[in-house]
Each structure stands twice: as structure tokens, then as C-alpha cells.
Design an enzyme around this catalytic site. Structure first.
Site, PDB file in Angstrom:
ATOM      1  N   THR A  49       0.947  -0.843   0.029  1.00  0.00           N
ATOM      2  CA  THR A  49      -0.070  -0.016  -0.185  1.00  0.00           C
ATOM      3  C   THR A  49       0.714   1.581  -0.088  1.00  0.00           C
ATOM      4  O   THR A  49       2.067   1.173   0.119  1.00  0.00           O
ATOM      5  CB  THR A  49      -1.321   0.173   1.167  1.00  0.00           C
ATOM      6  OG1 THR A  49      -1.653  -1.264   1.295  1.00  0.00           O
ATOM      7  CG2 THR A  49      -2.390   0.747   1.539  1.00  0.00           C
ATOM      8  N   THR A  63      -4.272   1.168  -2.909  1.00  0.00           N
ATOM      9  CA  THR A  63      -3.186   0.042  -2.637  1.00  0.00           C
ATOM     10  C   THR A  63      -3.707  -0.646  -4.119  1.00  0.00           C
ATOM     11  O   THR A  63      -5.125  -0.314  -4.365  1.00  0.00           O
ATOM     12  CB  THR A  63      -3.988  -0.641  -1.077  1.00  0.00           C
ATOM     13  OG1 THR A  63      -2.489  -1.879  -0.804  1.00  0.00           O
ATOM     14  CG2 THR A  63      -5.081  -0.618  -1.736  1.00  0.00           C
TER      15      THR A  63
HETATM   16  N1  GLU Z   1      -5.651  -4.526   1.476  1.00  0.00           N
HETATM   17  C1  GLU Z   1      -5.211  -3.575   3.576  1.00  0.00           C
HETATM   18  C2  GLU Z   1      -6.458  -2.632   4.042  1.00  0.00           C
HETATM   19  O1  GLU Z   1      -6.933  -2.034   2.967  1.00  0.00           O
HETATM   20  C3  GLU Z   1      -3.692  -3.145   3.425  1.00  0.00           C
HETATM   21  C4  GLU Z   1      -2.910  -3.590   2.322  1.00  0.00           C
HETATM   22  C5  GLU Z   1      -1.401  -3.554   3.129  1.00  0.00           C
HETATM   23  O2  GLU Z   1      -0.835  -2.019   3.165  1.00  0.00           O
HETATM   24  O3  GLU Z   1       0.311  -4.122   3.376  1.00  0.00           O
HETATM   25  O4  GLU Z   1      -6.584  -2.908   4.953  1.00  0.00           O
END
Ligand code: GLU
Length: 561
Positions: free
Chosen positions: A372, A390
Site C-alpha cells: 500500500t 493500495t
Molecule cells: N489491503 C489492505 C487494507 O486495505 C492494505 C494492504 C497493506 O497495506 O498491506 O487494509
């Protein structure tokens, strides 16, 4: 030496050595601001944002231009094929601050039990309907001052003419190409044409992506959600057995939402509401900590660390029990209530770790990637933007849309894939975040703005999956309870507990062995791992000036004029 400490020490030494040898530079130190300031992981991305501010654009103009630019210059997480949250704080807080929710959605054909244990996280089935382009267009329509095309064209130019890559990007590209044998289009787009390894100083050109971005520049978001690009994306899904159709793309809407607002020791804190769990958990945790005098106990004393761990444990248990897309599930309002926090504070034993499984006997127990990126912007008029977006994993699903040159997310992973399976390892199977058609998956992204009497004092956020919320919590505690200056607040060791797994991650395991020993005696299990990168902007109390701080844990740039 503690075994985990040795491991952390070895990996940090390695990372640091690799940084010096391979990366050539480490994050720049804090600097003072004159008119406008941006902090981001990608130096060319930060330069684009700063250039827009210099041209007279406001913080939202800069954010839109930077988000498109970083889809070119930071392909591991910068994106047009993913989603995120943008928190906008207009100068002085008037009009009201807003969150642009451009989180991905489940396709219309998705359903609760669509995944089996054999399904890969790197497949067309793991892709959510992308939200970034609609989100940036919505932010621009509401707050932008420069023409849309002027904000997208810097990204077109970077993709079309290419740009000189630095050592971290060369390293990232070499890694993903080597790690993706079954993704030929990704290898073609991000591999060097002669098959050699990338090195700093090489030029990365992305012609297909330039063409896609040009369509977006000329036609607005419809250039992505309809016509050629949409057809290429739908064809990619068909080839890989994914679910997204032209109808899903045409139906995607970004939303304007009211941020979660809380107060902490006289400061105002704004962060995103569901479908992110970030704002709710952050305010819940701050409300609990407000019941204790952390300052007199010292930042890295076992007492402070224990209270923070117990607070995190309780908030993350509530996250699993209650949080999901509020367009689909009812999220209780009491979670951010000070009275509820008082009760949670009273439930903490000052000398003993709570067992996570004792907190939620109602949740039957059986047994998140990291890419992200967050950037912070402040313009000369005092308008602030905190943006986190992200692809879920580094380079998302690894699927590059053939002919359109962009990476697709694997955000469907953020749903609770296996209903009912909440595990001691941290798998969550509770109802609120189960899959439904058109539903947004629960996020931990927490772009956050802290103000005092209407004036911005901190803009922050981070990558790091579930650790994100705790990284932001550490930033706020460091700044407000312990008066750390911005760079020290960013550099200080971070802490994470997420209910399950019932273990603590603490970056200070080597620096604070006595505190670790005392915490272990209370019943905590402690490990050391690197946590997040919080590219932040803050008001320096001594000088009254804004400064930016990039995070030494990764590269980054403070750009200002
Ligand atoms: N997909 C995750 C979220 O939206 C973030 C992924 C990450 O920061 O590693 O919480």
C-alpha cells in the site's frame, strides 16, 4: 541476546546495508516548509505533486496528479487498478472535512462461499472492481481547481517517455519479475527488454499504460470504466476466470463520506469510516488511552507498552466482531463513544496480559500482504490531504491487463474468505465482512489528520495491512503524549497487536530488553518486525513551521518549495 532480537537485528542490519549499497540513499531528514509540502515514497511522484502546488494547484489537485504519477513510478502499490481512501481537510476545517471512499467492490457475481482453500490469492478471481480513477475524479470534481487533463498529463509523460529509476525501484522490479514466472504480461511490462537485471539509472518506459492514461486524461473516468480500457479489463477477466464484467465497471461509484471524528487530549482527530476499520479502531483506541496518564510513565516503559497492547487487543477484537461495509451491515455507534472506552479501560489488568480468546467467547475459534502506499500533502493555504491507496499485495494480483499496461489488485483477499473460520493465527470468519455482490471489503487504511483549534498539526498514514491502524496510533501518541518532533515520532519503534494472533510485534525489541522482559513476565509474547512507513507532515511546535518527514524504513522524499 533474545532470539527474536537477534533475528530482527540481523534483518535490520541487512536491510540497512542493502539500503546503503543498493539503494544509494536513505530517506531524507525533516525539512521546514515554505509554501507547499508533499511527502511520498516515490521521489518522481513527490516531484509531480510539488510541481502542481507550485503551479497554483491546491492540495487536492496535487493529490490527484501524484496518485496518477505514482501509478507509473511506484507500480508495486501506486495504481489505477486498485483503490483507497483520501481524507481532505479544507483550510481551517471549512467546509467540513470529507473522505473520498474509492475502495474496490466485490463483483456482482461474487458470493459468500466463492473461494476454496485451493484458490490462489494471485488470480483473476481475487480482483475487486477498481475504484481509484472514479475516486480521483470525484475528489477533483468537488475540490479541484486546475483542469483534469493538466493533472493526468504528467503521468502520461512519465509513462510515455519513461523516467530514470532509482535503486529501490530497480530492486523491486527485479524481485517481482523473478517472483512471477506464471505472469508473462507482468514480466513483459516490468522486465528489461534484453532480459538483464534493472539497475539505478535505467529508464522505465510503459507505452500501454501511457495510452490508458491518455484516454483518462482526455475522456475523464469514463476513459477507464467504459470503452477500450474497460473491454481490455473484461477480456483479461474472461481469460483468467475472474468475475468482473463491463456492467461491474460501469456501475462502480466512489463515495463521499463523513470522516470518523474523535478528540484526544484536546486535539481533533479525523480518519476514514467503514468500509475502512481505520477510523473506528483508531478513535476507539485513543478514547481508551485517554483514561491513562501515559506521559508520566515514559514512552517505552513496560507500563505504557502494556496499556497500548491491551488497548489494541480490545479494539481489534471489536473490529472482527462488528466491522464491515456500513452500506451492508449495521456498525454500532458506541464503538467510538468515550463511555464505552472507559469501560474497556477499566477491564485492563495493569499487571497481566489478557488472553485474546477470553475477550470474545461468542466468536467460535478455529485457526494480510503488504503493499500500500500513503502520501501527505499540505498546500500554502492550509488545505491538507492524507491519501492511502493500495493494490493489496505488492503488485496486487500480478495480473497486468494485456494492452492496457496496468496492474490489477487482489483486494478480494480483504474479505473474510471462509465464513465462520476465525483462527488463532489471525484468520477472521465473522459475519460483517463476508462477501456479498457489490459490497466493499473491510480495509485497515487510515489516512489521518490531527488538528488543534482548526489548524492542522499532523498528517499521517501508512501501509502495512492490519498494522496500519497501530502505526497511526503510535504516531499520535508519540506526538501528543510525548511531544516528539516529527522525525523522532516517525523513527520511534512501533508496536502492534491485532487480537489474533495473540502476539505482540515490537520494533524496539533490541533497544528495550528490560521492558520486553517485564512484558513477557506479564504474559505477552513479543516478536520484532519492521512496521509500516508513515510519510508525514507536522507542525513544529518550536518554530511554528510545517515540516515533512519521510520514513527511514523505506525510501521517500520530502518535496517542497
Ligand atoms: N489491503 C489492505 C487494507 O486495505 C492494505 C494492504 C497493506 O497495506 O498491506 O487494509
Amino acid at each position: 541476546m533474545h532470539r527474536a532480537c537477534m533475528l530482527l537485528f540481523t534483518s535490520l542490519t541487512l536491510l540497512f546495508t542493502v539500503s546503503l549499497v543498493l539503494l544509494g540513499s536513505i530517506a531524507e531528514p525533516a525539512r521546514s516548509q515554505r509554501h507547499g509540502i508533499v511527502v511520498a515514497v516515490s521521489p518522481p511522484g513527490a516531484d509531480v505533486g510539488c510541481g502542481i502546488l507550485q503551479k497554483g494547484g491546491n492540495a487536492v489537485d496535487a493529490a490527484v496528479a501524484m496518485a496518477f504519477a505514482m501509478a507509473v513510478t511506484y507500480p508495486a502499490a501506486g495504481n489505477i487498478g486498485g483503490g483507497g481512501f483520501m481524507l481532505i481537510y479544507p483550510a481551517g476545517g471549512k467546509p467540513e472535512p470529507v473522505v473520498i471512499d474509492y475502495r474496490e467492490k466485490a463483483p456482482l457475481a461474487a458470493h459468500k462461499t466463492m473461494y476454496t482453500k485451493r484458490d490462489s490469492r494471485y488470480s483473476a478471481k481475487a480482483v475487486g472492481v477498481p475504484g481509484t480513477v472514479r475516486g480521483l475524479a470525484l475528489a477533483h470534481a468537488r475540490f479541484g481547481t486546475l483542469p483534469w487533463k493538466d493533472l493526468v498529463m504528467p503521468a502520461v509523460k512519465l509513462a510515455e517517455e519513461g523516467f530514470v529509476i532509482d535503486a529501490p525501484l530497480a530492486h523491486s522490479l527485479n524481485w517481482v519479475v523473478a517472483d512471477s514466472p506464471e505472469f508473462p504480461e507482468l514480466r513483459r511490462v516490468f522486465g528489461k527488454s534484453n532480459g538483464a537485471a534493472w539497475k539505478a539509472g535505467d529508464r522505465l518506459v510503459q507505452k500501454d499504460l501511457a495510452q490508458t492514461l491518455r484516454l483518462i486524461a482526455e475522456q475523464g473516468p469514463n476513459g477507464f470504466y467504459q470503452g477500450t480500457v474497460a473491454e481490455l479489463l473484461a477480456a483479461e477477466m474472461k481469460r483468467g476466470g475472474g468475475l468482473i464484467t463491463l456492467k461491474d465497471l460501469a456501475a462502480y461509484e466512489a463515495k463521499i463520506r463523513r470522516p470518523i471524528h474523535g478528540t484526544y487530549r484536546g486535539y481533533d482527530v479525523y480518519a476514514p469510516p467503514p468500509p475502512s476499520s481505520g477510523g473506528t479502531c483508531l478513535i476507539e483506541m485513543l478514547n481508551v488511552l485517554e483514561n491513562f496518564d501515559l506521559r508520566s510513565q515514559g514512552r517505552f516503559s513496560p507500563e505504557t507498552l502494556h496499556l497500548m497492547i491491551e488497548t489494541m487487543r480490545r479494539a481489534y477484537c471489536d473490529r472482527a466482531r462488528y466491522l464491515g461495509d456500513a452500506d451492508f451491515v449495521k456498525v454500532p455507534a458506541f464503538l467510538t463513544d468515550k463511555g464505552y472506552a472507559r469501560k474497556l479501560a477499566q477491564s485492563i489488568d495493569r499487571n497481566k496480559a489478557t488472553r485474546s480468546e477470553d475477550l470474545a467467547k461468542d466468536i467460535p475459534l478455529k485457526g494480510e500482504g503488504d503493499s500500500t502506499t500513503h502520501f501527505s500533502i499540505l498546500d500554502g493555504d492550509g488545505m491538507a490531504v492524507a491519501n492511502t491507496y493500495t493494490l493489496e499485495h505488492s503488485y496486487g494480483s500480478r495480473i497486468v491487463v494485456k494492452g492496457a499496461g496496468f496492474v490489477l489488485n487482489n483486494e478480494m483477499m480483504d474479505f473474510n474468505w471462509f465464513p465462520g473460520e476465525t483462527t488463532r493465527e489471525g484468520g477472521i470468519g465473522t459475519e460483517p465482512n463476508q462477501i456479498a455482490p457489490g459490497k466493499r471489503m473491510l480495509s485497515s487504511q487510515t489516512p489521518t489528520i490531527v488538528t488543534k483549534n482548526g489548524q492542522v498539526v499532523l498528517i499521517t498514514g501508512s501501509p502495512g495491512s492490519r498494522t496500519i491502524i497501530n502505526t497511526v496510533l503510535c504516531m499520535i501518541v508519540n506526538t501528543i503524549d510525548f511531544d516528539m518532533d516529527l522525525q523522532a515520532a516517525v523513527d520511534a519503534p512501533r508496536l502492534h497487536h491485532a487480537w489474533f494472533p495473540d502476539t505482540v510485534r515490537f520494533e524496539g525489541i533490541c533497544e528495550y530488553p528490560e521492558a520486553v522482559r517485564r512484558l513477557e513476565a506479564m504474559g505477552h509474547s513479543i516478536h520484532g518486525t519492521r512496521q509500516g512507513d508513515a510519510h508525514s507532515i507536522g507542525l513544529d511546535r518550536k518554530t511554528g513551521k510545517y515540516i515533512g518527514a519521510a520514513d527511514h524504513r523505506i525510501d521517500g522524499k520530502v518535496a517542497e518549495f
